[in-house]
Design a protein around this motif. Structure first.
Motif, short mmCIF file in Angstrom:
data_model
loop_
_atom_site.label_atom_id
_atom_site.label_comp_id
_atom_site.label_asym_id
_atom_site.label_seq_id
_atom_site.Cartn_x
_atom_site.Cartn_y
_atom_site.Cartn_z
N ASN A 91 -6.82 1.02 13.91
CA ASN A 91 -7.24 1.96 12.87
C ASN A 91 -8.30 1.36 11.96
O ASN A 91 -8.49 0.15 11.92
CB ASN A 91 -6.02 2.38 12.04
N ASN A 92 -8.99 2.24 11.24
CA ASN A 92 -9.89 1.79 10.16
C ASN A 92 -9.40 2.35 8.82
O ASN A 92 -10.15 2.77 7.96
CB ASN A 92 -11.33 2.23 10.41
N GLN A 93 -8.06 2.32 8.65
CA GLN A 93 -7.45 3.02 7.53
C GLN A 93 -7.78 2.41 6.17
O GLN A 93 -7.69 3.09 5.14
CB GLN A 93 -5.93 3.02 7.72
N MET A 94 -8.19 1.15 6.13
CA MET A 94 -8.51 0.55 4.83
C MET A 94 -9.74 1.20 4.21
O MET A 94 -9.93 1.13 2.99
CB MET A 94 -8.74 -0.96 4.97
N THR A 95 -10.57 1.87 5.01
CA THR A 95 -11.71 2.58 4.44
C THR A 95 -11.29 3.89 3.77
O THR A 95 -12.13 4.59 3.21
CB THR A 95 -12.79 2.87 5.50
N ASP A 96 -9.99 4.19 3.80
CA ASP A 96 -9.47 5.31 3.01
C ASP A 96 -9.21 4.92 1.57
O ASP A 96 -8.80 5.75 0.77
CB ASP A 96 -8.19 5.86 3.64
N PHE A 97 -9.40 3.64 1.24
CA PHE A 97 -9.41 3.24 -0.15
C PHE A 97 -10.78 3.53 -0.75
O PHE A 97 -11.78 3.68 -0.05
CB PHE A 97 -9.14 1.73 -0.28
N SER A 98 -10.82 3.57 -2.07
CA SER A 98 -12.08 3.71 -2.78
C SER A 98 -12.85 2.40 -2.68
O SER A 98 -12.33 1.34 -3.03
CB SER A 98 -11.83 4.06 -4.26
N PHE A 99 -14.09 2.45 -2.17
CA PHE A 99 -14.89 1.24 -2.06
C PHE A 99 -15.21 0.68 -3.45
O PHE A 99 -15.40 -0.52 -3.61
CB PHE A 99 -16.19 1.52 -1.30
N SER A 100 -15.33 1.56 -4.43
CA SER A 100 -15.60 1.14 -5.80
C SER A 100 -14.27 1.09 -6.55
O SER A 100 -13.67 2.14 -6.79
CB SER A 100 -16.57 2.10 -6.49
N PRO A 101 -13.80 -0.08 -6.94
CA PRO A 101 -12.45 -0.18 -7.51
C PRO A 101 -12.32 0.24 -8.97
O PRO A 101 -11.22 0.49 -9.44
CB PRO A 101 -12.12 -1.67 -7.36
N THR A 102 -13.45 0.32 -9.69
CA THR A 102 -13.37 0.67 -11.11
C THR A 102 -14.47 1.64 -11.50
O THR A 102 -15.51 1.74 -10.84
CB THR A 102 -13.51 -0.57 -11.99
N GLU A 103 -14.24 2.35 -12.61
CA GLU A 103 -15.25 3.18 -13.23
C GLU A 103 -16.15 2.28 -14.09
O GLU A 103 -15.85 1.11 -14.32
CB GLU A 103 -14.54 4.26 -14.07
N LYS A 104 -17.26 2.82 -14.56
CA LYS A 104 -18.20 2.03 -15.37
C LYS A 104 -17.54 1.46 -16.61
O LYS A 104 -17.92 0.39 -17.10
CB LYS A 104 -19.40 2.89 -15.75
N ASP A 105 -16.54 2.20 -17.14
CA ASP A 105 -15.88 1.70 -18.36
C ASP A 105 -14.73 0.74 -18.04
O ASP A 105 -13.98 0.32 -18.92
CB ASP A 105 -15.37 2.86 -19.20
N GLY A 106 -14.58 0.41 -16.76
CA GLY A 106 -13.54 -0.53 -16.36
C GLY A 106 -12.24 0.10 -15.95
O GLY A 106 -11.32 -0.60 -15.49
N ALA A 107 -12.09 1.41 -16.10
CA ALA A 107 -10.85 2.08 -15.70
C ALA A 107 -10.69 1.99 -14.18
O ALA A 107 -11.63 2.30 -13.44
CB ALA A 107 -10.88 3.54 -16.14
N PRO A 108 -9.54 1.57 -13.70
CA PRO A 108 -9.36 1.41 -12.26
C PRO A 108 -9.22 2.75 -11.54
O PRO A 108 -8.63 3.69 -12.08
CB PRO A 108 -8.07 0.60 -12.16
#
Length: 583
Positions: A434-451
């Protein structure tokens, strides 16, 4: 993959007026330019039914039912065959969600076989040296994309609890087809020879799908997979440990560690995998109870959308009314706005399930459902919602769905996947990873640091749009219907359309799954343009629903419903190659 439509469906030319529930007097009626759906399959309830995306898998499931097996027994056999004959969609190296209805107790259980991130995974897993997200295809094709597979472990747990036959007897069909060969279907041939799927050009896939004469396999060719036959023989003899320990597990670890972006999976990750099970997430809707898996499945979003549509007059309309489709699209946009913001693995983030489904919150969000589309709706603020960042998840649709009703009335509704087409294109022991890890968000945080709720973390399960459905009579608790679909992010839209088609618009199951699909998320619209037809497209565009000529939406809906007198009625999506068949 969601944007591939069966050529046989497109080739049919007759324009028909579907039989629909009464439409509101003021409603506009525009016949859909789609072929007449094939007749729904019917079967006496005492003899059971299977609806799946490949006839060979349906045959395997029916064989198990004839031998006295349960719905879960049949599910094991069906998955084993699908992993061989439909490897672009699911397999032993993937994950799944199942909802199971126990006819004796009336209980609906949700089984979670979603893949987990290796313990070594972290939030920067898909960030490049510059700190920016990697190109999606780069991440997909890497060893980092593979999560610890969960489908086999989940099926083993469910079968231990609800099986009737010996585990070792459930792999006969898969072993025989792999050893003796099976006929390559047109859909599989299209994927093998696709220029749009980079996995089909990966070394392992090229080796597997190339004949001795150097040509790729085509529809009608016989393909053998002796390695897969040996794998299912070992699974039959040893149980799920054959996949999670020993030489097959070592082969998985070795393969994901190869390449420029190696994965961090270890033998300890595989041995530690545990499926989850719990009471399904059920909510009342009309005279029914609708049951779906718990987060990190997105079934909660489907429940929210159905509840919001109760505040509209969509049930008084029908599929020939552009207002009905506009209401559906607007509900989808609100549904996705909240889902994308809040749904993730509840072991790592707070998912405000109760707040999202609170009647007052639903009523407030339903006010955004209008008969003319405007700007994308914002995400809401349900009770219990944490502060989380914007989501950057991409989710292709290499997935499949099947439904089984056994002779005792037990039911399985299961959506299963390797994520994208042929997963990440890497194979071990005859099956794709599988390539299921690409179902995570590639960007872990918002610009203000919110995860992001769906950021990567070791041991975490990525959010999934998979949301298999089982519906019960709210008063009696008896089984009414089951359905589901593949399609990546579009799964929620496909499932919503089918439920509305059957229970609001009065269609039979086959008509409902055959309806055009309409997917609305943010400011993006997509739909089955040819099936809607020019007149409906024009009417939708006039209301701001921007479906364009040439767009297609390749769902793979399968469904079964109980009709009057206990007769089972099934429907199989004509966009794929499946059937619904009773004993």
């Amino acid at each position: 993959m969601r944007r591939i439509l069966s050529p046989s469906l497109l080739a049919l030319a007759a324009c028909v007026q579907l039989a629909v529930a009464p439409v509101a007097a003021q409603a506009e009626s525009i016949p859909l330019a789609m072929p007449k759906p094939r007749p729904a399959a019917h079967s006496p309830i005492a003899k059971g039914m299977v609806a799946a995306a490949n006839p060979l898998a349906v045959q395997a499931g029916l064989r198990v039912l004839r031998e006295g097996g349960s719905a879960v027994d049949a599910a094991v056999a069906i998955q084993a065959v699908l992993g061989l004959v439909e490897p672009q969609s699911s397999g032993l190296g993937g994950g799944a969600f199942m909802v199971f209805y126990d006819a004796k107790t009336g209980k609906v259980t949700a089984y979670d076989g979603r893949e987990t991130a290796p313990a070594a995974a972290g939030p920067d897993m898909f960030l490049g040296p510059d700190g920016k997200p990697l190109p999606f295809i780069t991440g997909l094709m890497s060893g980092r994309s593979t999560g610890v597979p969960g489908a086999v472990a989940m099926l083993a747990q469910a079968q231990k609890e609800h099986g009737k036959l010996a585990w070792k007897s459930l792999f006969k069909d898969a072993e025989t087809l792999a050893a003796d060969g099976f006929v390559v279907s047109p859909r599989l041939a299209g994927m093998i020879n696709s220029a749009r799927a980079p996995q089909a050009s990966a070394p392992d896939a090229v080796k597997y799908f190339t004949k001795p004469d150097g040509q790729r396999y085509q529809a009608g060719d016989v393909l053998k997979n002796p390695a897969y036959a040996e794998t299912v023989r070992r699974l039959a003899a040893e149980g799920p440990s054959a996949l999670y320990e020993g030489p097959i597990a070592q082969a998985i670890v070795d393969r994901v560690h190869q390449g420029d972006l190696p994965g961090g999976m270890t033998l300890a990750d595989l041995k530690a995998y545990k499926p989850r099970s719990a009471d399904a997430l059920c909510r009342p809707w009309k005279v029914y109870a609708v049951c779906v898996p718990n987060p990190q499945s997105s079934g909660v979003a489907l429940l929210q959308a159905l509840a919001m549509l109760e505040h509209t007059d969509i049930a008084k309309r029908g599929p020939t009314d552009p207002v009905a489709w506009t209401l559906l699209a607007q509900a989808e946009r609100v549904m996705y706005a909240d889902r994308d913001r809040y749904v993730g693995d509840p072991s790592f983030v707070t998912v405000p399930v109760q707040g999202l489904l609170d009647p007052k919150y639903v009523a407030e969000r339903a006010k955004l459902i209008t008969t003319t589309a405007g700007d994308p709706p914002p995400f809401g603020h349900p009770a219990g919602a944490p502060k989380v960042g914007v989501d950057a998840t991409k989710e292709p649709g290499g997935t499949t769905h099947f439904v089984v009703v056994d002779t005792k009335g037990n039911v399985v509704s299961m959506t299963t996947t390797v994520e994208s087409i042929f997963g990440n294109g890497r194979m071990v022991n005859g099956f794709f990873l599988n390539n299921q890890m690409t179902d995570f968000s590639f960007s872990p945080t918002e610009k203000d640091g919110a995860p992001a709720a769906n950021a990567v973390a070791g041991g975490k399960r990525p959010r999934s749009s998979m949301s298999p459905v089982i519906m019960l009579d709210k008063k009696t608790g008896k089984f009414v219907a089951a359905l589901g679909s593949p399609g990546g992010n579009a799964i929620l839209s496909y499932n919503l359309k089918a439920v509305v088609g059957v229970f609001d618009w009065g269609l039979n199951m086959q008509q409902a799954v055959s309806l055009p699909n309409l997917v609305a998320r943010g400011d993006a619209y997509s739909g089955d343009a040819d099936l809607f037809g020019p007149a409906m497209l024009s009417a939708l565009n006039a209301r701001g629903v921007g479906v364009k000529t040439g767009q297609i939406e390749g769902s793979g809906l399968q469904g079964v419903i109980v009709r009057k007198g206990g007769v089972l009625e099934g429907g199989a999506d004509p966009r794929r190659e499946g059937v619904a068949k009773g004993l």
